[in-house]
Design an enzyme around this catalytic site. Structure first.
Site, PDB file in Angstrom:
ATOM      1  N   HIS A  30       0.839  -1.205   0.000  1.00  0.00           N
ATOM      2  CA  HIS A  30       0.000   0.000   0.000  1.00  0.00           C
ATOM      3  C   HIS A  30       0.874   1.254   0.000  1.00  0.00           C
ATOM      4  O   HIS A  30       0.643   2.207   0.751  1.00  0.00           O
ATOM      5  CB  HIS A  30      -0.964  -0.009   1.189  1.00  0.00           C
ATOM      6  CG  HIS A  30      -1.987  -1.107   1.105  1.00  0.00           C
ATOM      7  ND1 HIS A  30      -3.210  -0.928   0.495  1.00  0.00           N
ATOM      8  CD2 HIS A  30      -1.954  -2.393   1.514  1.00  0.00           C
ATOM      9  CE1 HIS A  30      -3.884  -2.069   0.548  1.00  0.00           C
ATOM     10  NE2 HIS A  30      -3.139  -2.972   1.159  1.00  0.00           N
ATOM     11  N   TYR A 283       4.748  -4.835  10.658  1.00  0.00           N
ATOM     12  CA  TYR A 283       4.632  -3.384  10.512  1.00  0.00           C
ATOM     13  C   TYR A 283       5.777  -2.672  11.221  1.00  0.00           C
ATOM     14  O   TYR A 283       6.294  -1.660  10.739  1.00  0.00           O
ATOM     15  CB  TYR A 283       3.295  -2.902  11.071  1.00  0.00           C
ATOM     16  CG  TYR A 283       2.087  -3.298  10.266  1.00  0.00           C
ATOM     17  CD1 TYR A 283       2.217  -4.048   9.099  1.00  0.00           C
ATOM     18  CD2 TYR A 283       0.818  -2.952  10.656  1.00  0.00           C
ATOM     19  CE1 TYR A 283       1.114  -4.427   8.361  1.00  0.00           C
ATOM     20  CE2 TYR A 283      -0.291  -3.315   9.926  1.00  0.00           C
ATOM     21  CZ  TYR A 283      -0.146  -4.060   8.779  1.00  0.00           C
ATOM     22  OH  TYR A 283      -1.229  -4.427   8.042  1.00  0.00           O
TER      23      TYR A 283
END
Length: 291
Positions: A30, A283
């Site tokens: 993304h 992440y």
């Protein structure tokens, strides 16, 4: 029985970045996206089901990021891709909780290793059929994505439905637990007359005409529905309208901002979903490389 080793997050990020060949200091996935401001207002049905601070029925601020799923921000918007809608709910007490929606309504695996391998295979279309033959359990979700056009070229980020794939436990005022999945469903809106090759330019023109609204629909698990797997298909869930997200304006770049689906607040609990539990470590590795 010996549990299989969990994929090292450093290796996962290495492999995903290599698959997309994206620039350094960008998001691993993304990579191309923009931030927007808005509010979320819960319905009375959601308030009765959950005690969390953003479910009172009063509007709470949200930070929204629409994005293309790929890891290279230089890829044009007209290239078919999964699209994302990440939402950060900012509660009155200063805490935050996040949901990450995608246009694919089913997730293919509970294994981080298989997800990374699938992403690698999808970047080499000639190898994807062989991958599917070797991973038959993943085929139903992948075929569902094809049928539902999860990978597409929408005319606007405001058109698709987005699916946060994980289930969360909601505690009500009496501490009763319900397992909930979410759907971000667009409210009807007029398609702009001009054809846009830049989805963010389209969104800027759309917001100049008025807010973009999404219904937050809830699926509440019934007997036999498994909340602890992103792969599970719920057959006994009841559905209700949980609230409305209203997006009003684009914001300047907010990075470094992390939307973490494991970030929850009082009244919301995590399931034992292996993908959900794995994501924070991946992440953390990704943002360490971005900053």
């Amino acid at each position: 029985m010996i549990e299989p080793a969990v994929l090292d997050p450093r290796q996962a990020i290495d492999r995903l970045r290599a698959a997309f060949r994206g620039p350094d200091r960008h998001r691993t996935l993304h990579a191309k996206g923009r931030f927007y401001a808005g509010t979320f207002t819960a319905t009375p049905e959601a308030t009765a089901l959950g005690r969390a601070g953003h479910l009172t029925g009063d509007p709470v601020p949200v930070l929204v990021r629409w994005s293309n799923a790929g890891g290279n921000a230089e890829v044009p918007d007209r290239v078919p891709d999964i699209r994302g809608m990440a939402v950060k709910f900012r509660l009155p007490d200063g805490t935050e909780t996040d949901l990450l929606g995608q246009t694919s309504r089913r997730f293919p695996t509970d294994s981080p290793e298989e997800f990374v391998a699938m992403t690698e295979a999808s970047r080499r279309p000639a190898t994807l059929p062989l991958f599917m033959l070797r991973h038959p359990r993943m085929v139903p979700a992948m075929l569902d994505g094809l049928r539902s056009k999860a990978v597409s070229t929408p005319a606007s980020f405001a058109e698709p439905t987005y699916y946060p794939i994980h289930a969360y436990g909601w505690r009500d005022a009496g501490d009763r637990l319900s397992w909930v999945r979410y759907v971000f469903a667009p409210q009807p809106s007029e398609r702009l007359p001009e054809r846009y090759d830049d989805l963010f330019a389209e969104m800027a023109d759309r917001l100049a005409r008025g807010p973009v609204r999404y219904d937050v629909r809830l699926q509440v698990a019934g007997p036999g529905d498994d909340p602890h797997s992103a792969v599970s298909v719920w057959k006994h869930a009841r559905e209700l309208l949980g609230g409305t997200i209203e997006v009003t304006e684009e914001l300047p770049d907010q990075d470094p901002v992390v939307f973490d689906p494991a970030r929850v607040v009082d009244g919301i609990e995590l399931s034992d979903d292996p993908i959900l539990r794995y994501r924070p470590s991946a992440y953390s590795e990704s943002i360490a490389r971005r900053t």
